[in-house]
Write an enzyme that holds these catalytic residues in place. Structure first.
Site, PDB file in Angstrom:
ATOM      1  CG  ASN A   9     -36.471 -60.623  46.507  1.00  0.00           C
ATOM      2  OD1 ASN A   9     -36.739 -61.751  46.101  1.00  0.00           O
ATOM      3  ND2 ASN A   9     -35.278 -60.073  46.360  1.00  0.00           N
ATOM      4  CD1 TRP A  10     -41.547 -63.291  49.782  1.00  0.00           C
ATOM      5  CD2 TRP A  10     -42.835 -64.809  48.777  1.00  0.00           C
ATOM      6  NE1 TRP A  10     -42.856 -62.995  50.078  1.00  0.00           N
ATOM      7  CE2 TRP A  10     -43.677 -63.908  49.485  1.00  0.00           C
ATOM      8  CE3 TRP A  10     -43.435 -65.853  48.073  1.00  0.00           C
ATOM      9  CZ2 TRP A  10     -45.059 -64.020  49.496  1.00  0.00           C
ATOM     10  CZ3 TRP A  10     -44.820 -65.971  48.086  1.00  0.00           C
ATOM     11  CH2 TRP A  10     -45.617 -65.067  48.796  1.00  0.00           C
ATOM     12  CE  LYS A  11     -33.416 -61.128  49.334  1.00  0.00           C
ATOM     13  NZ  LYS A  11     -32.269 -60.564  50.006  1.00  0.00           N
ATOM     14  CG  HIS A  97     -31.663 -58.520  44.451  1.00  0.00           C
ATOM     15  ND1 HIS A  97     -30.631 -58.974  45.240  1.00  0.00           N
ATOM     16  CD2 HIS A  97     -32.611 -58.062  45.291  1.00  0.00           C
ATOM     17  CE1 HIS A  97     -30.963 -58.811  46.519  1.00  0.00           C
ATOM     18  NE2 HIS A  97     -32.160 -58.255  46.579  1.00  0.00           N
ATOM     19  CD  GLU A  99     -29.719 -61.524  47.636  1.00  0.00           C
ATOM     20  OE1 GLU A  99     -30.646 -62.144  47.094  1.00  0.00           O
ATOM     21  OE2 GLU A  99     -29.834 -60.978  48.752  1.00  0.00           O
ATOM     22  CD  GLU A 169     -33.127 -54.400  47.616  1.00  0.00           C
ATOM     23  OE1 GLU A 169     -34.084 -54.649  48.354  1.00  0.00           O
ATOM     24  OE2 GLU A 169     -32.479 -55.280  47.028  1.00  0.00           O
ATOM     25  N   GLY A 175     -30.313 -58.073  54.635  1.00  0.00           N
ATOM     26  CA  GLY A 175     -30.221 -59.279  55.454  1.00  0.00           C
ATOM     27  C   GLY A 175     -29.355 -59.123  56.689  1.00  0.00           C
ATOM     28  CB  SER A 215     -32.562 -54.471  57.548  1.00  0.00           C
ATOM     29  OG  SER A 215     -31.531 -55.434  57.349  1.00  0.00           O
TER      30      SER A 215
HETATM   31  P1  13P Z   1     -33.886 -57.950  53.672  1.00  0.00           P
HETATM   32  O1  13P Z   1     -35.199 -57.246  53.828  1.00  0.00           O
HETATM   33  O2  13P Z   1     -33.915 -59.370  54.149  1.00  0.00           O
HETATM   34  O3  13P Z   1     -32.749 -57.155  54.210  1.00  0.00           O
HETATM   35  O4  13P Z   1     -33.623 -58.107  52.063  1.00  0.00           O
HETATM   36  C1  13P Z   1     -33.740 -56.979  51.263  1.00  0.00           C
HETATM   37  C2  13P Z   1     -33.699 -57.415  49.850  1.00  0.00           C
HETATM   38  O5  13P Z   1     -32.691 -57.858  49.347  1.00  0.00           O
HETATM   39  C3  13P Z   1     -34.941 -57.297  49.067  1.00  0.00           C
HETATM   40  O6  13P Z   1     -34.710 -57.444  47.706  1.00  0.00           O
END
Ligand code: 13P
Length: 252
Positions: A9-11, A97, A99, A169, A175, A215
């Site tokens: 997931n490159w956000k 997600h 977020e 998640e 993160g 992570s």
């Molecule tokens: P990280 O791997 O940076 O913790 O992010 C996880 C994430 O939100 C994937 O959708």
């Protein structure tokens, strides 16, 4: 047998040209390796360039969007529809997600609409669930996750459920560099499978792939992937470097 699925997931990172370069480097490292289904989820505006690059180079990596609207078209300023994603070459879509839930007010009901819509248009939904640290510390994890799974998959038929990928998640692990322990991740993913079993029957539940996200790194992926109810990973930060993500993909 559930084939593992590892998605990046490159956000809101990576311009179209950078996305193509990332895919080029990733494919150089993982082509010929097919033990795992690999998906990358760039920002929506990168999809055309990445899709064209994959098509012209016969690159067999899944292409996911990070969100979508549930309707095919209409007066929804700023939104992107499932048919638009298909037209851009997407095969998968991340839905719900944390977020999006926390920062953009997405609800379980909206997630449910999107999951149903994705399935009806032939996109594979990667439905995210997860608890906050406060909820975990209050002992609410099981209730929160059960609610998110039940609501998110409400009214799906048992024949549709095996297409869905569920990503567990925990929000406190995203993160932060502090992944859940493999044991904690297994406890929740195992619980998710029993919720699925109660909702759709054991056979359907056994075929759903459940990812862990939060992570994930090259040095913790194999222990996480060794857990019986974890069938993949949803990777954020560590998917932004091709060689690091390739090491995660080739975890075994
Ligand atoms: P990280 O791997 O940076 O913790 O992010 C996880 C994430 O939100 C994937 O959708």
């Amino acid at each position: 047998m559930r084939k593992p699925i590892i998605a990046g997931n490159w956000k809101m990172n990576v311009l179209p040209g950078q996305a193509v370069e990332l895919v080029r480097r990733l494919w150089a490292d993982i082509s010929g390796y097919d033990a795992v289904e690999v998906v990358v989820c760039p920002p929506c505006v990168d999809l055309p360039a990445v899709s064209e690059f994959m098509r012209s180079g016969d690159i067999r990596i899944g292409l996911g969007a990070q969100n979508m609207h549930w309707k095919e078209s209409g007066a929804f300023t700023g939104e992107v529809s499932p048919t638009m994603l298909l037209d851009l070459g997407a095969t998968h879509v991340i839905i719900g997600h944390s977020e999006r839930r926390q920062l953009f007010g997405e609800t379980d009901q909206g997630v449910n609409r999107k999951v149903k819509s994705a399935l009806s248009f032939g996109l594979v939904p990667i439905m995210c669930v997860g608890e906050t640290l406060k909820q975990r510390e209050a002992g609410e994890t099981e209730g929160i996750i059960t609610g998110q799974v039940n609501c998110g998959l409400f009214e799906l038929g048992p024949e549709e459920v095996p297409t869905v990928v569920v990503a567990y998640e925990p929000i406190w692990a995203i993160g932060t560099g502090k992944a859940a322990t493999a044991g904690d991740a297994q406890e929740v993913t195992g619980m998710i499978r029993s919720v699925l079993s109660g909702q759709f029957g054991q056979q359907a539940a056994e075929s759903v792939r459940i990812q862990y996200g939060g992570s994930v790194k090259p040095d913790n992926v194999s222990e996480i992937m060794s857990m019986p109810d974890i069938d993949g990973a949803l990777v954020g930060g560590a998917s932004l470097e091709a060689d690091v993500f390739a090491r995660i993909v080739k975890f075994s």
